[in-house]
Design an enzyme around this catalytic site. Structure first.
Site, short mmCIF file in Angstrom:
data_model
loop_
_atom_site.label_atom_id
_atom_site.label_comp_id
_atom_site.label_asym_id
_atom_site.label_seq_id
_atom_site.Cartn_x
_atom_site.Cartn_y
_atom_site.Cartn_z
N GLU A 203 0.84 -1.21 0.00
CA GLU A 203 0.00 0.00 0.00
C GLU A 203 0.88 1.26 0.00
OE1 GLU A 203 -3.49 1.98 2.84
OE2 GLU A 203 -2.05 0.54 3.66
N CYS B 14 -5.34 -2.36 2.79
CA CYS B 14 -5.27 -2.13 4.24
C CYS B 14 -6.32 -2.98 4.94
CB CYS B 14 -5.43 -0.64 4.54
SG CYS B 14 -5.12 -0.18 6.26
N LYS C 144 -9.56 2.29 -3.12
CA LYS C 144 -10.05 1.75 -1.85
C LYS C 144 -11.42 2.32 -1.51
CE LYS C 144 -8.72 1.25 3.03
NZ LYS C 144 -7.75 1.67 4.07
#
Length: 526
Positions: A276, A386, A336
């Protein structure tokens, strides 16, 4: 002053009789910490709640609630203490405010265990419902609510303690993870009644035993199946410190470090994965980065997937994953969708502007739309950026949409050498089994790993080392029962609780009516 002193003395005096119960509750709280990673005393989970059951085994609602609340404060403090480090050291929030945020989070989470104790006693007193019937159902329903209320925080569920007990947890491909929590609480209740020599339904105990035994038999059968990898993966763990990650002066050094490590250790891989925000800037605006990153797939003969930042509307940004193919083109972008509150965005800031002060530095992202897999030359990749991977519904959605392999990219440098990276890694064992997919995980400072569809960890890295992890994976198109039907087990529990309450209510009502008739007849006779 005398009044205050007298009032304080009375409060302490009223609390004193209940101190043993609070001590027992705290014992359960400590055990609930020890069963989770990194300590992972997973067999202890099957009797960790017994002290709490002792503590709430009385006839007063207030002490029962506070016993459950004390258990929650103890356990959640031990499980999420790392929030202070993330907020203060790297989020730019003052230490006292960071401690306040931790306190508020712990107090909120402890309400669930407090309400658990209260609800169990309430059903016992009002409807004469045995604890062994109500406790497993209530515990799981509250875990489920915690998983979606206020954007959700299903962190370290009781089931997650069993990430190493692979024969037991294979059943989650059918039932989902909450079923494991149900069985654990049910076993706690059965053992508690045996210790107290209290009567309990032999049929109920037999059903729980059969469910546990059936899960193990199914699990050993599933683990007998080999999962061979046909494609090669190279996972690059850059180990970039959080305090320099977003420093403009380190930009070139970061790009060079990932490029050099990839050239050295990622040749002949079908899929190369960086973590990430491996490129901590707006990737498409950086000519230098485009030049040195986009030519890597052509040089190495594999697709490159990495985390970066992309520009969104309104001046905000997306936390994104890019895939560069062997022709040096962008094959796919995933933004995301489930952002971290107070980490990547500020909830309700439009109504309460002061809340923006509680958000970590740089927390100004916009969420993406949906959980569509990335269609790449390496297959259809289900992205989990995440902590998206702690939510089962996200994995289910991306697999239903066609994902053939799951990839989690994350940056756990926020948590330093705390328990958080180990807890976070454990969740992906469950995601792999639930979805019947290989799961490839690239974490900036670790733990990176490759997990097969049966939850077996094929390879993993230590934390805070710079390395390249090599391994294999396969693409799969199957859909498990759980992926198809989701958390149907929660619906079954809701129905079961409603039926039990209705039956108990009817029985009590008839019993009162019968006693009333009997009393009237006796009165007339007299």
């Amino acid at each position: 002053m005398t009044g205050i002193s007298t009032g304080g003395t009375r409060w302490i005096s009223s609390l004193a009789p209940h101190l043993p119960s609070l001590y027992l509750s705290c014992v359960s709280g400590v055990l609930l910490v020890l069963v989770q990673p990194p300590v992972s005393l997973y067999p202890v989970a099957f009797f960790a709640l017994i002290p709490l059951l002792y503590a709430i085994d009385h006839d007063r609602y207030g002490p029962a609630f506070w016993s459950g609340f004390a258990c929650g404060v103890t356990s959640f403090t031990g499980l999420v203490y790392w929030v202070v480090i993330a907020m203060n050291r790297y989020g730019g929030i003052h230490i006292w405010l960071s401690c306040l945020i931790l306190l508020l989070l712990v107090l909120y989470l402890s309400l669930y265990t407090g309400f658990f104790a209260f609800a169990v006693l309430c059903l016992k007193k009002r409807l004469n419902m045995p604890t062994y019937l109500s406790a497993p159902v209530i515990w799981v329903l509250l875990e489920y609510v915690r998983g979606f209320l206020f954007t959700g925080f299903p962190w370290s569920l009781l089931a997650h303690s069993q990430d190493r007990f692979l024969p037991f947890i294979q059943i989650v491909s059918i039932t989902g993870t909450y079923f494991i929590s149900f069985i654990i609480v049910a076993v706690n209740c059965i053992i508690y009644n045996m210790v107290r020599r209290r009567p309990q339904s032999a049929i109920y105990a037999s059903i729980i035993f059969l469910l546990l035994a059936g899960s193990l038999i199914y699990g050993f059968g599933e683990l007998g199946r080999k999962e061979e990898g046909t494609l090669k993966a190279a996972i690059v763990q850059g180990n970039i410190r959080q305090d320099v990650k977003w420093d403009e002066a380190f930009k070139v050094r970061t790009i060079s470090a990932y490029r050099q490590r990839t050239l050295e250790g990622a040749r002949n891989a079908d899929l190369i994965i960086w973590p990430e925000t491996a490129m901590p800037f707006i990737f498409e605006d950086e000519v230098y980065a485009n030049q040195y990153v986009k030519d890597l797939p052509a040089l190495l003969g594999g697709d490159l997937l990495f985390g970066t930042v992309s520009r969104a509307r309104g001046g905000k940004f997306h936390n994104s994953a890019y895939v560069i193919d062997k022709q040096s083109g962008i094959a796919g972008v995933y933004n995301k969708a489930h952002l971290v509150p107070f980490g990547e965005y500020t909830p309700l800031v439009g109504h309460f502007p002061f809340l923006e002060k509680l958000t970590a530095a740089g927390g100004d992202f916009s969420s993406g739309v949906g959980h569509e897999p990335l269609h790449t030359p390496a297959g259809k990749i289900g992205m989990l950026i995440c902590y998206e991977g702690i939510f089962p519904y996200i994995t289910n959605e991306t697999v239903r949409n066609g994902a053939q392999v799951l990839v989690n990219i994350t940056n756990d440098a926020w948590y330093e050498r705390t328990s958080a990276p180990f807890q976070h890694f454990a969740f992906y064992v469950f995601r792999a089994i639930e979805a019947d997919r290989f799961l490839l995980r690239s974490a900036n400072t670790g733990i990176s790993g490759i997990i097969d569809p049966k939850g077996r960890i094929q390879a993993q890295t230590p934390i805070f080392v710079e390395t390249v992890l090599r391994g294999s994976f396969s693409l799969k198109d199957t859909k498990t029962f759980y992926v198809r039907y989701g958390d149907y087990f929660i619906a079954i529990l809701c129905l079961a609780l409603a039926v039990m309450c209705a039956v108990k209510f009817i029985i009590q009502r008839r019993s009162r009516a019968h006693r009333s008739i009997t009393n009237n007849q006796t009165s007339i006779t007299n």
